[in-house]
Design a protein around this motif. Structure first.
Motif, PDB file in Angstrom:
ATOM      1  N   THR A 200      -3.343  98.741 123.400  1.00 23.58           N
ATOM      2  CA  THR A 200      -2.783  98.242 122.138  1.00 23.58           C
ATOM      3  C   THR A 200      -3.554  97.010 121.673  1.00 23.58           C
ATOM      4  OG1 THR A 200      -0.574  99.057 122.665  1.00 23.58           O
ATOM      5  CG2 THR A 200      -0.704  97.278 121.054  1.00 23.58           C
ATOM      6  N   GLU A 203      -7.149  97.923 120.432  1.00 26.50           N
ATOM      7  CA  GLU A 203      -7.103  98.619 119.138  1.00 26.50           C
ATOM      8  C   GLU A 203      -6.720  97.653 118.010  1.00 26.50           C
ATOM      9  OE1 GLU A 203      -4.426 101.843 119.872  1.00 26.50           O
ATOM     10  OE2 GLU A 203      -5.949 103.060 120.885  1.00 26.50           O
ATOM     11  N   ALA A 204      -5.797  96.753 118.302  1.00 26.02           N
ATOM     12  CA  ALA A 204      -5.372  95.775 117.294  1.00 26.02           C
ATOM     13  C   ALA A 204      -6.495  94.798 116.968  1.00 26.02           C
ATOM     14  CB  ALA A 204      -4.139  95.021 117.778  1.00 26.02           C
ATOM     15  N   LYS A 206      -9.648  95.435 117.194  1.00 29.34           N
ATOM     16  CA  LYS A 206     -10.644  96.193 116.424  1.00 29.34           C
ATOM     17  C   LYS A 206     -10.241  96.272 114.943  1.00 29.34           C
ATOM     18  CE  LYS A 206     -13.638 100.192 117.186  1.00 29.34           C
ATOM     19  NZ  LYS A 206     -14.824  99.408 117.519  1.00 29.34           N
ATOM     20  N   ALA A 207      -8.984  96.566 114.689  1.00 27.08           N
ATOM     21  CA  ALA A 207      -8.498  96.650 113.303  1.00 27.08           C
ATOM     22  C   ALA A 207      -8.559  95.285 112.613  1.00 27.08           C
ATOM     23  CB  ALA A 207      -7.072  97.187 113.282  1.00 27.08           C
ATOM     24  N   TRP A 208      -8.176  94.249 113.336  1.00 32.56           N
ATOM     25  CA  TRP A 208      -8.161  92.886 112.783  1.00 32.56           C
ATOM     26  C   TRP A 208      -9.567  92.398 112.484  1.00 32.56           C
ATOM     27  CZ3 TRP A 208      -9.623  88.379 115.765  1.00 32.56           C
ATOM     28  CH2 TRP A 208      -9.368  87.153 115.126  1.00 32.56           C
ATOM     29  N   THR A 209     -10.505  92.595 113.412  1.00 31.80           N
ATOM     30  CA  THR A 209     -11.874  92.139 113.163  1.00 31.80           C
ATOM     31  C   THR A 209     -12.505  92.912 112.012  1.00 31.80           C
ATOM     32  OG1 THR A 209     -12.729  93.619 114.906  1.00 31.80           O
ATOM     33  CG2 THR A 209     -12.333  91.323 115.515  1.00 31.80           C
ATOM     34  N   GLY A 210     -12.063  94.140 111.806  1.00 23.83           N
ATOM     35  CA  GLY A 210     -12.540  94.911 110.670  1.00 23.83           C
ATOM     36  C   GLY A 210     -12.206  94.237 109.349  1.00 23.83           C
ATOM     37  N   ARG A 211     -11.142  93.425 109.371  1.00 21.20           N
ATOM     38  CA  ARG A 211     -10.709  92.726 108.162  1.00 21.20           C
ATOM     39  C   ARG A 211     -11.331  91.331 108.034  1.00 21.20           C
ATOM     40  NH1 ARG A 211      -5.493  91.483 108.680  1.00 21.20           N
ATOM     41  NH2 ARG A 211      -4.964  92.621 110.556  1.00 21.20           N
TER      42      ARG A 211
END
Length: 214
Positions: A200, A203-204, A206-211
């Motif tokens: 978790t 994955e979180a 990864k999503a956050w750094t994408g932003r």
């Protein structure tokens, strides 16, 4: 020169620099497991130790200093990491005290364009059993994009306590059910394993750094 432990691909576009907590080294089981999980998600992860912890490897039992006194060591670690040729976006952070120290230098580094964000693993909002001794003053005006992972059983800051704090809008907190200060859950109670939480977490991030990564 700062000594680093590296995990993950050296071609990764984002590197995460992590410092350890007050009582355990950079290669503690929890730090190692977290670094491996982040590396598996495609990040380059660099771990380092403050001088007092590194000295313990040579038999010098030094107590943890006041967190703010090691701020210059964190700033030096960032420079040393770049001197090693590490390019791309950089996220700084760490476990407990390591994350707290990173949070104290984050805005200075962020304003200079040195870092893209701050990642804290079990932030020590207050000492255990001393809920009024808050370590949150600088977090109210933090401008650096920040992601904090906190276990719901963390005695350094529970969900109910943290809900009452004055925290910057730049801070996101992700609660891990049943997690302690090492983010480890009691599977029999929560239904989650440590591996579940690490997945978790990765994955979180990864999503956050994408932003936030730049």
């Amino acid at each position: 020169m700062t000594t680093f432990l590296f995990d993950g691909p050296d071609t990764a576009p984002i590197t995460i620099l992590l410092a350890h907590g007050a009582g355990a080294p950079m290669d503690s089981p929890s730090m190692t497991a977290t670094a491996k999980a982040l590396a598996a998600a495609g990040f380059r992860v660099a771990r380092f130790e403050f001088h007092y912890m590194a000295a313990r490897r040579y038999g010098h039992r030094k107590p943890p200093p006041r967190a703010e006194t090691v701020n210059p060591e964190y700033i030096k670690a960032i420079a040393d990491l770049r001197a090693k040729g590490v390019k791309g976006s950089l996220i700084i952070g760490g476990k407990s005290m390591g994350g707290r120290v990173a949070s104290m230098v984050a805005d200075e580094m962020f304003s200079k364009g040195e870092i893209s964000g701050l990642l804290c693993l079990g932030y020590p909002f207050h000492p255990p059993g001393k809920p009024t001794q808050l370590r949150t003053k600088h977090l109210a005006d933090l401008r650096t994009p920040t992601l904090i992972f906190q276990g719901t059983r963390d005695e350094f800051g529970t969900r109910d306590e943290v809900a009452t704090y004055d925290l910057s809008d730049a801070i996101e907190i992700l609660w891990l059910e049943g997690g302690d200060h090492d983010l480890k859950p009691r599977k029999s109670v929560s239904g989650f394993s440590t591996a579940d939480h690490l997945k978790t977490l990765a994955e979180a991030v990864k999503a956050w750094t994408g932003r936030v990564a730049r």
